[in-house]
Motif scaffolding. Structure first.
Motif: not given
Ligand SMILES: Cc1cc2nc3c(=O)[nH]c(=O)nc-3n(C[C@H](O)[C@H](O)[C@H](O)COP(=O)(O)O)c2cc1C
Length: 179
Positions: A9-11, A15-17, A74-80, A118-120
């Motif tokens: 889910g990451s381009l 990417s950690f994913n 997949s990473p999480e983007y803005n809670f989704s 992803g984050g926390k």
């Molecule tokens: C548009 C956007 C929104 C994000 N929102 C969140 C979030 O809601 N929760 C979170 O844990 N990380 C969030 N992140 C941070 C991603 O977890 C982080 O960039 C992660 O490394 C993405 O995964 P990847 O390494 O596979 O690309 C966000 C990143 C982007 C670009």
């Protein structure tokens, strides 16, 4: 030999994913044939271009149909989940024959495992929403999931190292996926 199709889910190149998917592939080992779905050429869904089926859509639906199971990382983007992943799943949810809602779609009944880094929150919100979406489009979502809160130091090195416990979580998912 079972076929497992990975969906990242990451381009992002580092990417950690994608790194998580690499670890999962190692855990699957020779128990299945693993490939990654390339959906980088998928157009944004627009009902005006659904018919005739775009060639990228046909290729992707074939790859999904031929797979015994999908594993989404997949990473999480803005809670989704990220928008491009939603776009892919929207395409997979659509009838191949116009207005034919009786014939199963290519995602119908497909086994799907969900993991995320992803984050926390360790992608908990993304995974919950992906579960809801996949269930709605009638995929067979597996109960075990792996969520990784990327450690602080990894954001500097771009390298994700998993704990033994996290690898064990992936193993449980692999077992469910292949069982
Ligand atoms: C548009 C956007 C929104 C994000 N929102 C969140 C979030 O809601 N929760 C979170 O844990 N990380 C969030 N992140 C941070 C991603 O977890 C982080 O960039 C992660 O490394 C993405 O995964 P990847 O390494 O596979 O690309 C966000 C990143 C982007 C670009």
């Amino acid at each position: 030999m079972k076929k497992v199709l990975f969906v990242i889910g990451s381009l992002r190149a580092k990417s950690f994913n994608r790194q998580l998917a690499t670890q999962a592939k190692e855990i699957i080992g020779d128990r299945a044939e693993v490939s990654e779905l390339d959906y980088s050429d998928l157009p944004l869904l627009n009902q005006d271009i659904e018919q005739p089926e775009p060639s990228s859509v046909a290729r992707i639906r074939k790859a999904v149909s031929e797979a015994d199971a999908l594993w989404i990382f997949s990473p999480e983007y803005n809670f989704s989940y990220p928008g491009h992943l939603k776009n892919l799943l929207d395409w997979l949810s659509r009838p191949v024959i116009p207005l034919d809602y009786a014939t199963p779609t290519c995602i119908n009944g497909k086994r799907v495992a969900i993991s995320g880094a992803g984050g926390k929150a360790a992608t908990a919100n993304c995974r919950a929403k992906l579960t809801e979406l996949l269930t709605f489009i009638k995929a067979d979502v597996l109960p075990a999931q792996t969520g990784i809160a990327v450690p602080a130091e990894a954001w500097g090195t771009d390298i994700l190292t998993l704990t033994e416990e996290q690898k064990a979580d992936l193993s449980v998912q692999a077992q469910q996926l292949l069982g």
